[in-house]
Design an enzyme around this catalytic site. Structure first.
Site, PDB file in Angstrom:
ATOM      1  N   ARG A 183     -15.229 -15.443 -37.740  1.00  0.00           N
ATOM      2  CA  ARG A 183     -15.278 -16.305 -38.929  1.00  0.00           C
ATOM      3  C   ARG A 183     -15.937 -17.634 -38.574  1.00  0.00           C
ATOM      4  O   ARG A 183     -15.369 -18.440 -37.837  1.00  0.00           O
ATOM      5  CB  ARG A 183     -13.876 -16.561 -39.489  1.00  0.00           C
ATOM      6  N   ASP A 469      -2.016 -23.492 -39.760  1.00  0.00           N
ATOM      7  CA  ASP A 469      -3.394 -23.860 -39.460  1.00  0.00           C
ATOM      8  C   ASP A 469      -3.844 -24.871 -40.493  1.00  0.00           C
ATOM      9  O   ASP A 469      -3.017 -25.414 -41.236  1.00  0.00           O
ATOM     10  CB  ASP A 469      -4.305 -22.633 -39.373  1.00  0.00           C
TER      11      ASP A 469
END
Length: 539
Positions: A183, A469
């Site tokens: 990603r 996160d």
């Protein structure tokens, strides 16, 4: 509303070229020189990145201007919705290219930053896919980014290893590993350490370009079974952004001399505007798509961001904004219907829990919540889902395997035509629930502790038995901002307004902000404990 990217290093146009790297004309490297990094930042690889930047920078700038215009409309009272101009795409009977055999089965995927030990353990975890993250789970320092590329190169080559001196243990890849997806960062983030023609490079083109240039050939041979590389694409808001990615892929395939459609990508639907563009996004990427994913934590953040000027659309405590909320369930159901109609995977959301090693009862209760969430996903029609920790994989794999009748996926078997009737109102319904002092406290703790870790180089942080996160930190930050901006009255506790975090009873007190790195910001200031996988567990 100030964005999280405010904390990123601001690119300076003052020339600070680092001596040592062999760079093509027009490229400046402003990160420190390292001989290992130089094997990634080769002249040919940088030329490829520069070519991508020069070909697509004006398209990217236009797309970002369109985002600003949309934000102005929403701030003036408009609501996102389906675009009448692309109704023909939504109504059309087209399909995407079939999923490559190597990744037909994606029942459980694990995600994590591109740190060396993490890469090895995730690939060995028993998951079907590992999504190696340059985005939300990584603090984007020069060291983290470049070492991430070194780690992924070694992983694709099969040579990666890690010596844990504290445990006197060497980590290596198993014979059978998860399939690797990568990603890159979103379109909106610059790379402050690489300038091209006097401007900072686009972060995602650096991430994609360096990884693809060095790894496409070995990946196709060792993992992709003739396809690849494979990617996850974050933070898109409109199909025009997917069109740029599709064109980037075609340029990369032409450079490598491989067949069109070799590169494949799953798009995270993690912004509210994108939920109204799912058909259009898949259409733009139809030769390169292998599905959509419910990026549910960022999606909740995007709800607040999109409606930041709408005081009638305030969220309740973030722990109450789950997939049973009507707007969240509608988003998931429509994603499944859209993906399966177009012949690609519909991936479920993240299970953020981490093992609670010192409390078996609490650990089992957390696992049961995960099982229920994943049972909901597989019965709804999802083809796979995400886990934040290897300890969750056996339980999740069991749920999906038991409910998919030994099929690799549910693309041809669960069509969800009932979701065809979902409306804009369903997707925008205001979530219900209470706003409490406990919610304000949790947001404050998570927000401050996560940012403290992020600023010192750690992007994936265990807090209160969950893996946090940037996405979950964003929810905490913007929800507090929203409540304070509109003078929310907390249930039973009065107004949410405080002059400083010290005024929140029992919370962040003097001196706490000086805590450093991961070992001091986990679980309310307690030390992080790692299990044998090298990943944090609740202490």
């Amino acid at each position: 509303m100030v964005g999280f990217e405010t904390f990123l290093e601001t690119p300076s146009k003052e020339r600070k070229t680092v001596v040592g790297y062999d760079v093509p004309e027009g490229v400046d490297i402003r990160g420190r020189y390292d001989s290992e990094f130089a094997r990634i930042l080769t002249k040919d690889a940088l030329q490829f990145v520069a070519n991508l930047q020069r070909e697509f920078r004006n398209h990217i700038k236009y797309a970002m201007e369109c985002r600003k215009e949309a934000k102005m409309r929403y701030n003036s009272g408009a609501l996102p919705g389906f675009d009448p101009a692309t109704k023909y795409v939504r109504d059309g009977e087209w399909v995407c290219a079939a999923p490559p055999p190597a990744v037909a089965d994606r029942r459980v995927e694990i995600t994590g930053p591109v740190e060396r030990k993490m890469v090895i353990n995730a690939l060995n975890s028993g998951a079907k896919v590992f999504m190696a993250d340059f985005e939300d789970a990584l603090s984007p320092s020069w060291e983290n980014l470049m070492r991430g590329h070194v780690n992924l190169r070694d992983a694709v080559n099969g040579t990666i290893s890690f010596h844990d001196k504290a445990r006197n243990r060497v980590y290596k890849l198993n014979e059978q590993t998860a399939k690797l997806f990568v990603r890159p960062r979103g379109w909106h983030l610059p790379e402050a350490h690489i300038f091209i023609d006097g401007e900072p490079a686009t972060g995602c083109l650096v991430d994609f370009g360096l990884y693809f240039f060095h790894n496409w050939s070995n990946f196709r041979r060792t993992q992709g079974e003739g396809f690849g590389s494979f990617f996850y694409l974050p933070k898109m808001e409109h199909s025009r952004e997917a069109r740029i990615w599709n064109n980037v892929f075609e340029v990369a395939e032409k450079m490598a001399g491989i067949q069109k459609g070799s590169i494949r990508a799953t798009v995270l639907i993690e912004t509210l505007p994108a939920v109204f563009q799912m058909d259009e996004i898949l259409y733009e990427l139809r030769d390169h798509s292998i599905g959509l994913n419910c990026g549910r934590w960022d999606y909740i953040f995007s709800y607040v961001k999109t409606f930041q000027a709408h005081p009638d659309r305030l969220l309740p405590d973030r722990v109450q904004v789950g997939m049973t909320q009507h707007f969240m369930r509608s988003y998931s159901d429509l994603l499944i219907r859209t993906c399966h109609r177009r012949g690609v995977h519909a991936m479920g959301g993240m299970a953020a829990q981490i093992p609670i090693r010192d409390d078996p009862k609490a650990n089992e209760a957390a696992l049961e919540l995960v099982r229920k969430d994943k049972l909901r996903e597989v019965r709804a029609g999802h083809d796979g889902t995400w886990a934040a920790h290897p300890g969750l994989i056996p339980a999740i794999m069991e749920v999906f395997t038991n409910n998919m009748a030994n099929k690799a996926n549910q693309i041809q078997y669960v069509k969800r035509e009932d979701a065809a009737n979902l409306t804009e109102e369903d997707l925008l319904q205001i979530p219900r629930g209470a706003r409490t002092m406990d919610g304000l406290r949790l947001n404050t703790r998570v927000g401050i502790q996560y940012v403290a870790a992020w600023l010192t180089g750690t992007g994936s942080v265990p807090l209160y038995n969950l893996m946090e996160d940037a996405a979950t930190a964003e929810i905490s930050r913007v929800q507090n901002w929203q409540w304070l901006k509109y003078g929310v009255e907390l249930d039973g506790d009065g107004l949410a307004f405080v002059d400083s975090p010290d005024e929140i009873p029992g919370e962040w007190g003097p001196g706490r902000a000086s805590s450093r790195r991961n070992d001091n910001v986990s679980g309310g200031g307690e030390k992080v404990v790692e299990d044998e996988s090298g990943l944090p567990v609740g202490a």
